[in-house]
Structures are given as C-alpha cells and as structure tokens.
Design a protein around this motif. Structure first.
Motif, PDB file in Angstrom:
ATOM      1  N   LEU A  92      63.901   5.468  -2.142  1.00 36.71           N
ATOM      2  CA  LEU A  92      64.475   4.142  -2.329  1.00 36.71           C
ATOM      3  C   LEU A  92      63.483   3.254  -3.072  1.00 36.71           C
ATOM      4  N   MET A  93      63.992   2.453  -4.012  1.00 37.54           N
ATOM      5  CA  MET A  93      63.137   1.634  -4.862  1.00 37.54           C
ATOM      6  C   MET A  93      63.120   0.190  -4.390  1.00 37.54           C
ATOM      7  N   CYS A  94      61.932  -0.412  -4.433  1.00 37.38           N
ATOM      8  CA  CYS A  94      61.783  -1.825  -4.094  1.00 37.38           C
ATOM      9  C   CYS A  94      62.533  -2.672  -5.122  1.00 37.38           C
ATOM     10  N   ALA A  95      63.312  -3.625  -4.648  1.00 32.77           N
ATOM     11  CA  ALA A  95      64.147  -4.432  -5.533  1.00 32.77           C
ATOM     12  C   ALA A  95      63.368  -5.517  -6.264  1.00 32.77           C
ATOM     13  N   SER A  96      62.112  -5.753  -5.873  1.00 36.39           N
ATOM     14  CA  SER A  96      61.312  -6.770  -6.552  1.00 36.39           C
ATOM     15  C   SER A  96      61.034  -6.349  -7.989  1.00 36.39           C
ATOM     16  N   THR A  97      61.339  -7.229  -8.938  1.00 35.18           N
ATOM     17  CA  THR A  97      61.126  -6.897 -10.353  1.00 35.18           C
ATOM     18  C   THR A  97      59.644  -6.768 -10.682  1.00 35.18           C
ATOM     19  N   ASP A  98      58.770  -7.308  -9.835  1.00 30.10           N
ATOM     20  CA  ASP A  98      57.329  -7.172 -10.038  1.00 30.10           C
ATOM     21  C   ASP A  98      56.789  -5.881  -9.454  1.00 30.10           C
ATOM     22  N   CYS A  99      57.646  -5.099  -8.815  1.00 33.25           N
ATOM     23  CA  CYS A  99      57.197  -3.884  -8.150  1.00 33.25           C
ATOM     24  C   CYS A  99      57.973  -2.666  -8.654  1.00 33.25           C
ATOM     25  N   GLU A 100      59.213  -2.520  -8.149  1.00 36.00           N
ATOM     26  CA  GLU A 100      60.107  -1.424  -8.527  1.00 36.00           C
ATOM     27  C   GLU A 100      59.478  -0.053  -8.272  1.00 36.00           C
ATOM     28  N   LYS A 101      58.653   0.036  -7.227  1.00 34.88           N
ATOM     29  CA  LYS A 101      58.101   1.327  -6.820  1.00 34.88           C
ATOM     30  C   LYS A 101      58.877   1.842  -5.614  1.00 34.88           C
ATOM     31  N   MET A 103      73.413  16.520  -6.151  1.00 38.72           N
ATOM     32  CA  MET A 103      72.820  15.492  -5.301  1.00 38.72           C
ATOM     33  C   MET A 103      73.919  14.518  -4.859  1.00 38.72           C
ATOM     34  N   PRO A 104      74.125  14.334  -3.556  1.00 35.57           N
ATOM     35  CA  PRO A 104      75.184  13.445  -3.082  1.00 35.57           C
ATOM     36  C   PRO A 104      74.958  12.007  -3.524  1.00 35.57           C
ATOM     37  N   SER A 105      76.050  11.298  -3.784  1.00 34.52           N
ATOM     38  CA  SER A 105      75.973   9.902  -4.198  1.00 34.52           C
ATOM     39  C   SER A 105      76.456   9.017  -3.065  1.00 34.52           C
ATOM     40  N   LEU A 106      75.614   8.057  -2.686  1.00 37.07           N
ATOM     41  CA  LEU A 106      75.966   7.133  -1.617  1.00 37.07           C
ATOM     42  C   LEU A 106      75.032   5.943  -1.712  1.00 37.07           C
ATOM     43  N   GLY A 107      75.588   4.739  -1.696  1.00 38.07           N
ATOM     44  CA  GLY A 107      74.755   3.549  -1.767  1.00 38.07           C
ATOM     45  C   GLY A 107      73.971   3.349  -0.486  1.00 38.07           C
ATOM     46  N   LEU A 108      72.650   3.342  -0.591  1.00 34.61           N
ATOM     47  CA  LEU A 108      71.780   3.220   0.576  1.00 34.61           C
ATOM     48  C   LEU A 108      70.872   2.012   0.421  1.00 34.61           C
ATOM     49  N   ASN A 109      70.575   1.351   1.527  1.00 36.52           N
ATOM     50  CA  ASN A 109      69.565   0.294   1.483  1.00 36.52           C
ATOM     51  C   ASN A 109      68.746   0.322   2.761  1.00 36.52           C
ATOM     52  N   PHE A 110      67.551  -0.216   2.650  1.00 37.07           N
ATOM     53  CA  PHE A 110      66.600  -0.202   3.758  1.00 37.07           C
ATOM     54  C   PHE A 110      65.685  -1.401   3.573  1.00 37.07           C
ATOM     55  N   ILE A 111      65.297  -2.051   4.666  1.00 32.36           N
ATOM     56  CA  ILE A 111      64.460  -3.243   4.597  1.00 32.36           C
ATOM     57  C   ILE A 111      63.182  -3.010   5.383  1.00 32.36           C
ATOM     58  N   THR A 112      62.043  -3.221   4.708  1.00 33.80           N
ATOM     59  CA  THR A 112      60.739  -3.110   5.369  1.00 33.80           C
ATOM     60  C   THR A 112      59.705  -3.803   4.492  1.00 33.80           C
ATOM     61  N   THR A 113      58.495  -3.953   4.979  1.00 37.47           N
ATOM     62  CA  THR A 113      57.410  -4.478   4.149  1.00 37.47           C
ATOM     63  C   THR A 113      57.047  -3.446   3.094  1.00 37.47           C
ATOM     64  N   SER A 159      69.007   2.795  -3.140  1.00 32.83           N
ATOM     65  CA  SER A 159      69.172   4.065  -3.847  1.00 32.83           C
ATOM     66  C   SER A 159      70.653   4.412  -3.857  1.00 32.83           C
ATOM     67  N   ASP A 160      71.014   5.329  -4.760  1.00 35.06           N
ATOM     68  CA  ASP A 160      72.414   5.777  -4.784  1.00 35.06           C
ATOM     69  C   ASP A 160      72.512   7.282  -4.526  1.00 35.06           C
ATOM     70  N   SER A 161      71.442   7.887  -4.016  1.00 35.45           N
ATOM     71  CA  SER A 161      71.481   9.334  -3.776  1.00 35.45           C
ATOM     72  C   SER A 161      70.526   9.717  -2.656  1.00 35.45           C
ATOM     73  N   TYR A 162      70.706  10.917  -2.121  1.00 38.34           N
ATOM     74  CA  TYR A 162      69.847  11.417  -1.057  1.00 38.34           C
ATOM     75  C   TYR A 162      69.828  12.938  -1.131  1.00 38.34           C
ATOM     76  N   PHE A 163      68.853  13.528  -0.449  1.00 36.49           N
ATOM     77  CA  PHE A 163      68.741  14.977  -0.368  1.00 36.49           C
ATOM     78  C   PHE A 163      68.985  15.411   1.070  1.00 36.49           C
ATOM     79  N   SER A 164      69.834  16.393   1.245  1.00 34.66           N
ATOM     80  CA  SER A 164      70.125  16.902   2.584  1.00 34.66           C
ATOM     81  C   SER A 164      69.024  17.860   3.031  1.00 34.66           C
TER      82      SER A 164
END
Length: 223
Positions: A39-48, A1-11, A24-29
C-alpha cells in the motif's frame, strides 16, 4: 493478481505523517484467507509503500471491487489486520547518552526522513555543538571546530574523525547563508558523523567502564 480497493491508516515510517492514508488496488493471496498487499502513502511528498498482512474475515467474493475497503483491527472488520512493515525508519539512538543529548537526537532524524534537509543539518550541527560542550565543559568558549581539534589532540576522537568534520558542513560557514540548498547526501553524511561522534564521546567510554567493572567483579575472591 486480484483487484480490490484497499486502504489502511497508520503513521508512515517514511515521512512520519501521523494517521497517514495508504491505498492499493491489488493484493497477493498467501492462503485461502490470508493475504499481503503493498500500500502506498497518499502524501504527495512521500508516495512510498509499506507491506500489510491481513485476513479476509468474509469471503473475498462478497466484496465489491468498485468500493474501497478498510484493513482494520476492530472487532467488526471484514479485513482483519495482522501486521505491517516497516513500522519505523528510526535509527537506533546511541547508548548511554546524556538525557538532553538523547532528547535532541530525534528531531533532526525526523527532519531527514521528511526531506527537510536544511532543518536536519541545522539540528545535527546543534547536536554536535551541544554534545562537545557537554562532554568537555572547559572547551565551551571555543568554536565547534576548535573543540573538535582539541578533542582530537586529547585522544578523545580519532584524527580521521577530525578530518571528517573538516570535510563536511559541520561549522555552517560554507553555503549556510547564501541560500544554497542542502542535498540528501549532505544530510546523510552529517547524520552519520553525528552518530559516530556521539558513539565516541559517550557510548564507547561507558561500555569500556562497564566492561572493566564486570572484570573487577569477576576478579573478586569468593566469600
């Protein structure tokens, strides 16, 4: 699994946080350029997690794996956003609700998603209270459970619905004032009860009326 720091912003569809940061630090081709990542939500009350589909505009080999890279739909994005899911965890609003009832529906649903079960249950109780008053105004001077019983006796709801109301914390009398916490299961059950009650009171009667109207139109002789 490739390693690459990824981020995304949405509701976040899970906790409803607007402009939530997902990482996330990985992706699937999927192909040479098309990929998907959890990708995981950074909120400590969520983390889904959500699943994001994206496209490498530049070749993956040009990305520094020690840096965080943004998935975006902007023209200059090196990681081009395609789609993500789930987009929303909102439940469908029952059809044909009075405007006031429909507007009240989303707040307790949002509280349930964010695990504020006290606020969710309070909102569902208020919704059931207002809905029964609006459906049968002459009963407005009665307490909620008395209204539920009257609706059962009038055949507006089933005996099973009335029994259900008696077996959940609908009237707020048990444990509502002694600091006892509410559970996810209690909030979920009250949410399901409220949805069903609204369906019985408003959705089903209107669907029946519309069906009869269509039947009467079909019976009319051609002119």
């Amino acid at each position: 699994m490739p390693s690459l720091g990824l981020n995304f912003i949405t509701t976040c569809p899970h906790c409803s946080t607007e402009n939530a940061f997902f990482f996330s630090d990985s992706y699937f081709s999927i192909s040479d350029r098309e990929c998907t990542a959890a990708l995981m939500c950074a909120s400590t009350d969520c983390e889904k997690c959500i699943i994001v589909e994206f496209l490498f505009v530049a070749h993956p080999s040009t990305f520094n794996p020690n840096e965080m890279h943004t998935i975006s739909s902007t023209d200059n994005a090196r990681l081009m956003y395609i789609d993500h899911y789930p987009k929303s965890m909102d439940r469908a609003v029952p059809e044909y609700l009075p405007e006031r009832i429909e507007q009240m529906f989303q707040a307790p649903m949002r509280a349930h998603r964010t695990r504020d079960y006290w606020l969710a249950i309070s909102g569902f109780r208020s919704l059931a209270d207002v809905a029964t008053k609006e459906f049968e105004p002459p009963l407005s001077n009665k307490k909620l459970m008395a209204r539920i019983n009257a609706l059962r006796e009038a055949g507006q709801i089933t005996p099973a619905m009335a029994d259900w109301a008696h077996n959940i914390r609908l009237d707020g009398n048990d444990g509502a004032h002694d600091g006892e916490p509410f559970s996810e299961e209690e909030s979920e059950e009250l949410m399901l009860f409220t949805e069903t009650l609204l369906t019985y009171l408003f959705t089903m009667p209107e669907k029946v009326r519309l069906a009869r109207e269509r039947r009467d139109i079909r019976k009319q002789p051609d002119t």
